[in-house]
Motif scaffolding. Structure first.
Motif, PDB file in Angstrom:
ATOM      1  N   PRO A   1       5.556  16.171  66.756  1.00 25.23           N
ATOM      2  CA  PRO A   1       7.029  16.016  66.837  1.00 25.23           C
ATOM      3  C   PRO A   1       7.551  14.718  66.227  1.00 25.23           C
ATOM      4  CG  PRO A   1       6.130  16.777  68.945  1.00 25.23           C
ATOM      5  CD  PRO A   1       4.968  16.376  68.107  1.00 25.23           C
ATOM      6  N   THR A   2       6.684  13.736  66.027  1.00 23.75           N
ATOM      7  CA  THR A   2       7.128  12.433  65.512  1.00 23.75           C
ATOM      8  C   THR A   2       6.878  12.263  64.021  1.00 23.75           C
ATOM      9  OG1 THR A   2       5.010  11.294  65.897  1.00 23.75           O
ATOM     10  CG2 THR A   2       6.538  11.441  67.756  1.00 23.75           C
ATOM     11  N   LEU A   3       6.142  13.188  63.414  1.00 23.32           N
ATOM     12  CA  LEU A   3       5.750  13.007  62.014  1.00 23.32           C
ATOM     13  C   LEU A   3       6.912  13.301  61.063  1.00 23.32           C
ATOM     14  CD1 LEU A   3       2.193  14.643  61.981  1.00 23.32           C
ATOM     15  CD2 LEU A   3       2.796  12.232  62.247  1.00 23.32           C
ATOM     16  N   LYS A   4       7.062  12.453  60.072  1.00 24.21           N
ATOM     17  CA  LYS A   4       8.076  12.679  59.049  1.00 24.21           C
ATOM     18  C   LYS A   4       7.609  11.994  57.766  1.00 24.21           C
ATOM     19  CE  LYS A   4      13.002  12.516  58.043  1.00 24.21           C
ATOM     20  NZ  LYS A   4      14.359  12.090  58.503  1.00 24.21           N
ATOM     21  N   ARG A   5       7.168  12.809  56.814  1.00 18.38           N
ATOM     22  CA  ARG A   5       6.685  12.243  55.554  1.00 18.38           C
ATOM     23  C   ARG A   5       7.866  11.796  54.700  1.00 18.38           C
ATOM     24  NH1 ARG A   5       2.217  16.455  53.266  1.00 18.38           N
ATOM     25  NH2 ARG A   5       3.604  18.024  54.156  1.00 18.38           N
ATOM     26  N   ARG A   6       7.733  10.626  54.128  1.00 13.28           N
ATOM     27  CA  ARG A   6       8.795  10.124  53.252  1.00 13.28           C
ATOM     28  C   ARG A   6       8.360  10.263  51.794  1.00 13.28           C
ATOM     29  NH1 ARG A   6       7.352   5.496  50.800  1.00 13.28           N
ATOM     30  NH2 ARG A   6       5.923   4.030  51.833  1.00 13.28           N
ATOM     31  N   PRO A   7       9.305  10.349  50.878  1.00 11.90           N
ATOM     32  CA  PRO A   7       8.945  10.402  49.448  1.00 11.90           C
ATOM     33  C   PRO A   7       8.359   9.056  49.010  1.00 11.90           C
ATOM     34  CG  PRO A   7      11.214  11.128  49.812  1.00 11.90           C
ATOM     35  CD  PRO A   7      10.751  10.496  51.083  1.00 11.90           C
ATOM     36  N   PRO A   8       7.406   9.063  48.084  1.00 14.81           N
ATOM     37  CA  PRO A   8       6.856   7.791  47.589  1.00 14.81           C
ATOM     38  C   PRO A   8       7.833   7.103  46.637  1.00 14.81           C
ATOM     39  CG  PRO A   8       5.848   9.650  46.442  1.00 14.81           C
ATOM     40  CD  PRO A   8       6.724  10.236  47.511  1.00 14.81           C
ATOM     41  N   THR A   9       7.723   5.795  46.553  1.00 16.52           N
ATOM     42  CA  THR A   9       8.472   5.059  45.530  1.00 16.52           C
ATOM     43  C   THR A   9       7.808   5.311  44.175  1.00 16.52           C
ATOM     44  OG1 THR A   9       7.099   3.078  45.743  1.00 16.52           O
ATOM     45  CG2 THR A   9       8.994   3.272  47.244  1.00 16.52           C
ATOM     46  N   GLU A  10       8.431   4.854  43.104  1.00 19.10           N
ATOM     47  CA  GLU A  10       7.847   5.057  41.767  1.00 19.10           C
ATOM     48  C   GLU A  10       6.486   4.392  41.665  1.00 19.10           C
ATOM     49  OE1 GLU A  10      10.318   4.066  38.485  1.00 19.10           O
ATOM     50  OE2 GLU A  10      12.025   5.287  39.165  1.00 19.10           O
ATOM     51  N   MET A  11       6.359   3.196  42.198  1.00 15.52           N
ATOM     52  CA  MET A  11       5.077   2.487  42.136  1.00 15.52           C
ATOM     53  C   MET A  11       4.028   3.214  42.966  1.00 15.52           C
ATOM     54  SD  MET A  11       3.028   0.099  43.987  1.00 15.52           S
ATOM     55  CE  MET A  11       4.066  -0.986  44.971  1.00 15.52           C
ATOM     56  N   GLU A  12       4.403   3.688  44.132  1.00 14.97           N
ATOM     57  CA  GLU A  12       3.468   4.424  44.988  1.00 14.97           C
ATOM     58  C   GLU A  12       3.073   5.744  44.338  1.00 14.97           C
ATOM     59  OE1 GLU A  12       5.149   2.779  49.318  1.00 14.97           O
ATOM     60  OE2 GLU A  12       5.879   4.667  48.464  1.00 14.97           O
ATOM     61  N   ALA A  13       4.048   6.387  43.651  1.00 14.74           N
ATOM     62  CA  ALA A  13       3.757   7.661  42.985  1.00 14.74           C
ATOM     63  C   ALA A  13       2.710   7.464  41.889  1.00 14.74           C
ATOM     64  CB  ALA A  13       5.035   8.249  42.411  1.00 14.74           C
ATOM     65  N   ALA A  14       2.816   6.367  41.177  1.00 21.10           N
ATOM     66  CA  ALA A  14       1.821   6.081  40.137  1.00 21.10           C
ATOM     67  C   ALA A  14       0.434   5.918  40.751  1.00 21.10           C
ATOM     68  CB  ALA A  14       2.225   4.825  39.370  1.00 21.10           C
ATOM     69  N   ALA A  15       0.384   5.225  41.877  1.00 21.36           N
ATOM     70  CA  ALA A  15      -0.911   5.026  42.547  1.00 21.36           C
ATOM     71  C   ALA A  15      -1.452   6.357  43.077  1.00 21.36           C
ATOM     72  CB  ALA A  15      -0.748   4.024  43.690  1.00 21.36           C
ATOM     73  N   PHE A  18       0.554  -3.521  44.805  1.00 23.60           N
ATOM     74  CA  PHE A  18       0.890  -3.639  46.227  1.00 23.60           C
ATOM     75  C   PHE A  18       0.696  -5.093  46.657  1.00 23.60           C
ATOM     76  CE2 PHE A  18      -0.369   0.814  45.783  1.00 23.60           C
ATOM     77  CZ  PHE A  18       0.657   1.461  46.463  1.00 23.60           C
ATOM     78  N   GLU A  19       1.531  -5.545  47.592  1.00 22.83           N
ATOM     79  CA  GLU A  19       1.386  -6.925  48.060  1.00 22.83           C
ATOM     80  C   GLU A  19       0.016  -7.139  48.695  1.00 22.83           C
ATOM     81  OE1 GLU A  19       4.463  -8.322  50.578  1.00 22.83           O
ATOM     82  OE2 GLU A  19       6.078  -7.921  49.153  1.00 22.83           O
ATOM     83  N   SER A  20      -0.509  -6.111  49.314  1.00 17.37           N
ATOM     84  CA  SER A  20      -1.843  -6.167  49.914  1.00 17.37           C
ATOM     85  C   SER A  20      -2.379  -4.748  50.000  1.00 17.37           C
ATOM     86  CB  SER A  20      -1.785  -6.787  51.312  1.00 17.37           C
ATOM     87  OG  SER A  20      -1.075  -5.924  52.192  1.00 17.37           O
ATOM     88  N   LEU A  21      -3.683  -4.635  50.210  1.00 20.12           N
ATOM     89  CA  LEU A  21      -4.264  -3.306  50.383  1.00 20.12           C
ATOM     90  C   LEU A  21      -3.694  -2.622  51.618  1.00 20.12           C
ATOM     91  CD1 LEU A  21      -7.997  -3.791  49.378  1.00 20.12           C
ATOM     92  CD2 LEU A  21      -6.320  -2.283  48.300  1.00 20.12           C
ATOM     93  N   ARG A  22      -3.284  -3.426  52.592  1.00 20.55           N
ATOM     94  CA  ARG A  22      -2.677  -2.849  53.780  1.00 20.55           C
ATOM     95  C   ARG A  22      -1.427  -2.058  53.404  1.00 20.55           C
ATOM     96  NH1 ARG A  22      -0.775  -6.193  59.222  1.00 20.55           N
ATOM     97  NH2 ARG A  22      -0.042  -4.368  60.387  1.00 20.55           N
ATOM     98  N   GLY A  23      -0.647  -2.578  52.457  1.00 19.50           N
ATOM     99  CA  GLY A  23       0.546  -1.880  51.993  1.00 19.50           C
ATOM    100  C   GLY A  23       0.210  -0.560  51.330  1.00 19.50           C
ATOM    101  N   TRP A  24      -0.907  -0.519  50.609  1.00 19.91           N
ATOM    102  CA  TRP A  24      -1.365   0.713  49.965  1.00 19.91           C
ATOM    103  C   TRP A  24      -1.728   1.763  51.017  1.00 19.91           C
ATOM    104  CZ3 TRP A  24      -1.750   4.550  46.954  1.00 19.91           C
ATOM    105  CH2 TRP A  24      -2.933   5.232  46.662  1.00 19.91           C
ATOM    106  N   PHE A  25      -2.464   1.339  52.015  1.00 20.01           N
ATOM    107  CA  PHE A  25      -2.867   2.299  53.042  1.00 20.01           C
ATOM    108  C   PHE A  25      -1.655   2.776  53.857  1.00 20.01           C
ATOM    109  CE2 PHE A  25      -7.079   0.417  52.270  1.00 20.01           C
ATOM    110  CZ  PHE A  25      -7.789   1.589  52.064  1.00 20.01           C
ATOM    111  N   GLN A  26      -0.721   1.868  54.108  1.00 21.43           N
ATOM    112  CA  GLN A  26       0.473   2.286  54.836  1.00 21.43           C
ATOM    113  C   GLN A  26       1.258   3.308  54.021  1.00 21.43           C
ATOM    114  OE1 GLN A  26       2.705  -0.857  56.601  1.00 21.43           O
ATOM    115  NE2 GLN A  26       4.364   0.471  57.280  1.00 21.43           N
ATOM    116  N   ALA A  27       1.303   3.113  52.712  1.00 23.74           N
ATOM    117  CA  ALA A  27       1.980   4.084  51.847  1.00 23.74           C
ATOM    118  C   ALA A  27       1.300   5.449  51.934  1.00 23.74           C
ATOM    119  CB  ALA A  27       1.995   3.587  50.406  1.00 23.74           C
ATOM    120  N   LEU A  28      -0.024   5.463  51.972  1.00 17.25           N
ATOM    121  CA  LEU A  28      -0.762   6.726  52.099  1.00 17.25           C
ATOM    122  C   LEU A  28      -0.426   7.418  53.419  1.00 17.25           C
ATOM    123  CD1 LEU A  28      -4.276   5.650  50.741  1.00 17.25           C
ATOM    124  CD2 LEU A  28      -2.661   7.220  49.643  1.00 17.25           C
TER     125      LEU A  28
END
Length: 524
Positions: A431-445, A478-488
């Motif tokens: 009930p809490t899940l909501k996927r967001r669209p990736p940013t352009e940079m995240e989409a490239a990754a 990404f500012e850090s790998l943590r940001g990459w994983f959060q984006a995933l």
């Protein structure tokens, strides 16, 4: 002395510290080989919750620690205060109007509002507690206050209270407000007219015969026996009386009963006994930081936790830091399950000193099950939260590919854990899940990750996949790998946090994971 006993004599694990207090209480053991008696108390005015169960669990841990130290016999009494008068109708029970008609009557003499086979309100609640204690495998003797009072088993103890009437009043009256002093009595008579437990002044007529006198609710002077279930002791006197009558050596209780314990201890000494040893533990709090209460219904029931977590995960959470106030709510289940398995997995290779401090040792009484599960509860939650996988049988297909050779029939613990994860994901995660669209940079990754996954074999290991996930993250700004994983997590799973991605992709499958990436990219 065995290595275990030697280590237990100096272990800082709290069950051993408590057990060593019993060694000081009886340096030469109890006389005539009598068992060391542990007691837990239960007030059946409301449905049992985890706070009730906790006392039995923790007392059992101290009991086992004492047995490891001494090899001496022990007994655990689970005592129900079911002669107490019903003071108010709990919020979370049916037939409240009927119960309101029986206010003041002993809990064991009030009709059962639940429609179950037990004859009384207390009988139903007692049965619920006993069923769970039996299910968990506790070794205990259930003792009902009403059985002891009604059968006359407490009659000698009641005469003892009557003999020391003045001394008990000397202890109790200074602790009471002036208004309460006017009606206080160590023994509460049960009205022959209404059947209610009365808070009225009582006159001792004949100590040996157990005769008392009092003014009933209708104004009539009544002279009747205090024995055979016609009265019960006032709460603090009752506690002390049964400590002496049952020869109790150990009882832990909550911080809110600290003063009561002091006064009951003094009364026990007057009655010719001594206060038991016991740990004073901090209270559990709900999600709002309020003390849990049976009558308020804001505490967890045992069944609530076991809908989503294993009994061992519950025991693990209850073992930790008993002198520290802790929140107790269902959001704690996933972490408790995984931390329990982590400690259990570490146990076999630990030296004896560390084993005795490992919660798994106390949960399992030193007989810690061997073997580890091939995946965590947290990872299972991420799997069964995905569309099309919110079913135990479907989830098993993914698990069997990830951990070949496993099966529901052969791996019962894993099978149960998958079912619990399905329940938790359905009620709290999906009930809490909501996927967001990736940013352009995240989409490239994500496109880069998709290309790397396409190069891997279908049976690539979690480690190999994790390596590729890391490498892709390093190649993008990404500012850090943590940001990459959060984006995933946010674009693929719809959550702000998640699993080790290599393990998740290996479990869910490379092709299925690529499909998740495609769905995320289609949202741009």
């Amino acid at each position: 002395m065995s290595d275990l006993r030697t280590a237990a004599m100096t272990s800082k694990a709290w069950p051993y510290e408590e057990a060593r207090r019993l060694l000081k209480r009886w340096p030469d053991g109890k006389p005539n080989g009598e068992p060391m008696v542990f007691e837990t108390g239960y007030g059946p005015s409301g449905l049992p919750h985890i706070g009730t169960f906790t006392e039995v669990l923790r007392s059992t841990m101290v009991r086992r620690a004492y047995e490891e130290l001494t090899g001496a016999p022990t007994l655990l009494i689970a005592f129900s205060d079911d002669m107490d008068g019903l003071r108010k109708v709990p919020d979370n029970v049916p037939n409240q109007e009927m119960l309101a008609e029986h206010l003041g009557e002993p809990l064991s003499r009030i009709p059962n509002p639940f429609g179950t086979e037990e004859s009384s309100f207390a009988g139903h609640n007692n049965a619920m507690l006993r069923r769970f204690l039996d299910q968990y495998g506790f070794d205990y003797e259930f003792v009902s206050a009403s059985d002891r009072y009604n059968s006359g088993a407490f009659d000698d103890a009641l005469r003892n209270v009557l003999r020391h009437w003045g001394e008990i009043l000397d202890i109790m009256l200074p602790t009471l407000r002036e208004e309460r002093r006017q009606t206080y009595s160590p023994i509460l008579p049960i009205s022959p007219a209404s059947g209610r437990v009365l808070q009225v002044p009582v006159e001792v007529v004949d100590t040996n015969a157990g005769m008392i006198a009092f003014t009933d609710e209708d104004g009539r002077r009544v002279e009747q026996s205090a024995l055979g279930g016609q009265s019960k002791c006032q709460w603090k006197v009752d506690w002390a009386m049964r400590w002496v009558a049952l020869d109790v050596d150990y009882e832990m209780y909550g911080k809110d009963l600290t003063d009561s314990g002091v006064q009951s201890g003094r009364i026990a000494a007057v009655l010719g006994g001594r206060k038991p040893e016991g740990l004073i533990y901090e209270m559990f709090l709900d999600e709002k930081g309020e003390k849990i209460s049976k009558s308020k219904g804001n505490g967890l029931s045992i069944e609530d936790w076991l809908t989503y977590g294993s009994d061992n995960s519950l025991a693990f959470y209850l073992y930790r830091e008993p002198k520290k106030a802790k929140n107790l709510h269902l959001g704690l289940v996933p972490r408790a399950v995984d931390e329990y398995h982590q400690f259990r997995g570490n146990y076999p290779e630990q030296p004896i000193e560390q084993k005795l401090g490992n919660p798994a040792h106390h949960i399992h009484g030193g007989e810690v099950p061997a073997g580890e599960l091939p995946l965590t509860y947290g990872l299972l939650l991420n799997l069964v939260s995905l569309p099309g996988v919110q079913d135990k049988d479907i989830a098993w297909k993914f698990v069997q590919r990830y951990a070949p050779g496993t099966s529901p029939e052969k791996d019962e613990e894993l099978d149960a854990l998958i079912g619990l994860a399905v329940n938790y994901a359905r009620d709290f995660v999906v009930p809490t899940l909501k996927r967001r669209p990736p940013t352009e940079m995240e989409a490239a990754a994500l496109r880069d990750l998709d290309a790397e996954l396409a190069k891997l074999p279908a049976d690539a290991s979690a480690e190999d996949i994790q390596t590729q996930v890391f490498e892709v993250g390093k190649r993008h700004p990404f500012e850090s790998l943590r940001g990459w994983f959060q984006a995933l997590y946010e674009t693929l799973l719809g959550s702000s946090q998640g699993p080790r991605m290599g393990s998740f992709i290996a479990l869910y499958g490379i092709q299925n994971s690529r499909r998740l990436i495609a769905e995320a990219l289609a949202e741009i």
